[in-house]
Design a protein around this motif. Structure first.
Motif, short mmCIF file in Angstrom:
data_model
loop_
_atom_site.label_atom_id
_atom_site.label_comp_id
_atom_site.label_asym_id
_atom_site.label_seq_id
_atom_site.Cartn_x
_atom_site.Cartn_y
_atom_site.Cartn_z
N ALA A 215 61.72 23.41 40.16
CA ALA A 215 63.10 22.93 40.05
C ALA A 215 63.18 21.66 39.20
O ALA A 215 64.21 21.40 38.57
N LYS A 216 62.10 20.89 39.20
CA LYS A 216 62.07 19.63 38.44
C LYS A 216 61.27 19.77 37.15
O LYS A 216 61.09 18.78 36.43
N ASN A 217 60.77 20.98 36.86
CA ASN A 217 59.96 21.20 35.65
C ASN A 217 58.82 20.20 35.57
O ASN A 217 58.52 19.66 34.50
N THR A 218 58.18 19.96 36.69
CA THR A 218 57.17 18.92 36.78
C THR A 218 55.92 19.44 37.48
O THR A 218 56.02 20.19 38.45
N VAL A 219 54.78 19.01 36.96
CA VAL A 219 53.49 19.28 37.58
C VAL A 219 52.93 17.95 38.07
O VAL A 219 53.05 16.93 37.38
N TYR A 220 52.35 17.98 39.25
CA TYR A 220 51.81 16.76 39.85
C TYR A 220 50.30 16.87 40.02
O TYR A 220 49.76 17.96 40.20
N LEU A 221 49.66 15.73 39.99
CA LEU A 221 48.24 15.65 40.31
C LEU A 221 48.07 14.60 41.39
O LEU A 221 48.22 13.40 41.11
N GLN A 222 47.81 15.05 42.60
CA GLN A 222 47.55 14.14 43.70
C GLN A 222 46.06 13.82 43.72
O GLN A 222 45.24 14.73 43.81
N MET A 223 45.75 12.55 43.61
CA MET A 223 44.35 12.13 43.54
C MET A 223 44.04 11.27 44.75
O MET A 223 44.63 10.19 44.91
N ASN A 224 43.16 11.75 45.59
CA ASN A 224 42.75 11.02 46.80
C ASN A 224 41.28 10.64 46.70
O ASN A 224 40.54 11.18 45.87
N SER A 225 40.88 9.74 47.55
CA SER A 225 39.48 9.29 47.61
C SER A 225 38.96 8.95 46.22
O SER A 225 37.87 9.37 45.82
N LEU A 226 39.75 8.17 45.51
CA LEU A 226 39.39 7.85 44.14
C LEU A 226 38.11 7.03 44.07
O LEU A 226 37.83 6.21 44.95
N LYS A 227 37.37 7.28 43.00
CA LYS A 227 36.10 6.61 42.76
C LYS A 227 36.17 5.86 41.43
O LYS A 227 36.96 6.23 40.54
N PRO A 228 35.35 4.84 41.26
CA PRO A 228 35.35 4.13 39.97
C PRO A 228 35.12 5.06 38.78
O PRO A 228 35.69 4.84 37.71
N GLU A 229 34.34 6.11 38.98
CA GLU A 229 34.08 7.04 37.88
C GLU A 229 35.28 7.91 37.53
O GLU A 229 35.22 8.66 36.55
N ASP A 230 36.34 7.82 38.30
CA ASP A 230 37.58 8.51 37.94
C ASP A 230 38.41 7.70 36.94
O ASP A 230 39.43 8.20 36.45
N THR A 231 37.98 6.50 36.66
CA THR A 231 38.69 5.65 35.71
C THR A 231 38.73 6.31 34.34
O THR A 231 37.69 6.68 33.79
N ALA A 232 39.92 6.48 33.80
CA ALA A 232 40.10 7.17 32.52
C ALA A 232 41.58 7.17 32.16
O ALA A 232 42.43 6.82 32.98
N VAL A 233 41.84 7.58 30.94
CA VAL A 233 43.20 7.93 30.56
C VAL A 233 43.39 9.41 30.86
O VAL A 233 42.59 10.24 30.44
N TYR A 234 44.43 9.70 31.60
CA TYR A 234 44.71 11.07 32.01
C TYR A 234 45.82 11.64 31.15
O TYR A 234 46.88 11.02 30.97
N TYR A 235 45.57 12.83 30.63
CA TYR A 235 46.52 13.50 29.75
C TYR A 235 46.95 14.83 30.37
O TYR A 235 46.10 15.63 30.77
#
Length: 113
Positions: A72-92
């Motif tokens: 309905a919102k034409n939107t995709v989500y990415l829920q990120m839990n338990s984040l780690k330092p190695e998840d640091t990045a630019v997300y596209y």
């Protein structure tokens, strides 16, 4: 075509939710998803979702990240839990309307230890 948002700075173990809003219906895209690129590294696939809602996750994020879609919102989500330092990045975010591929502008995610 794609507008990404939701990045930020979070401590290890925390959560963030990224959004990717498409101009127009997301049904026209064969697949949508997220890539990320850390400093000095190649861009890597994080997760994809097909127009039939089948998903595929990189091993490094399985069990921690979840992709979802709000048609309905034409939107995709990415829920990120338990984040780690190695998840640091630019997300596209990206979307395939073959033979075309669209990219969002990227949103920075920084996870501090």
């Amino acid at each position: 075509q794609l507008q990404a948002s939701g990045g930020g700075l979070v401590q290890a173990g925390g959560s963030l939710r990224l959004s990717c809003a498409a101009s127009g219906s997301t049904f026209r895209f064969n697949r949508m998803g997220w890539y990320r690129q850390a400093p000095g590294k190649q861009r890597e696939l994080v997760v994809i979702i097909s127009k039939y809602d089948s998903t595929g996750y990189a091993d490094s994020v399985k069990g921690r990240f979840t992709i979802s879609r709000d048609n309905a919102k034409n939107t995709v989500y990415l829920q990120m839990n338990s984040l780690k330092p190695e998840d640091t990045a630019v997300y596209y975010c990206y979307a395939e309307e073959l033979p075309l591929v669209y990219w969002g502008q990227g949103t920075q995610v920084t996870v501090s230890s």
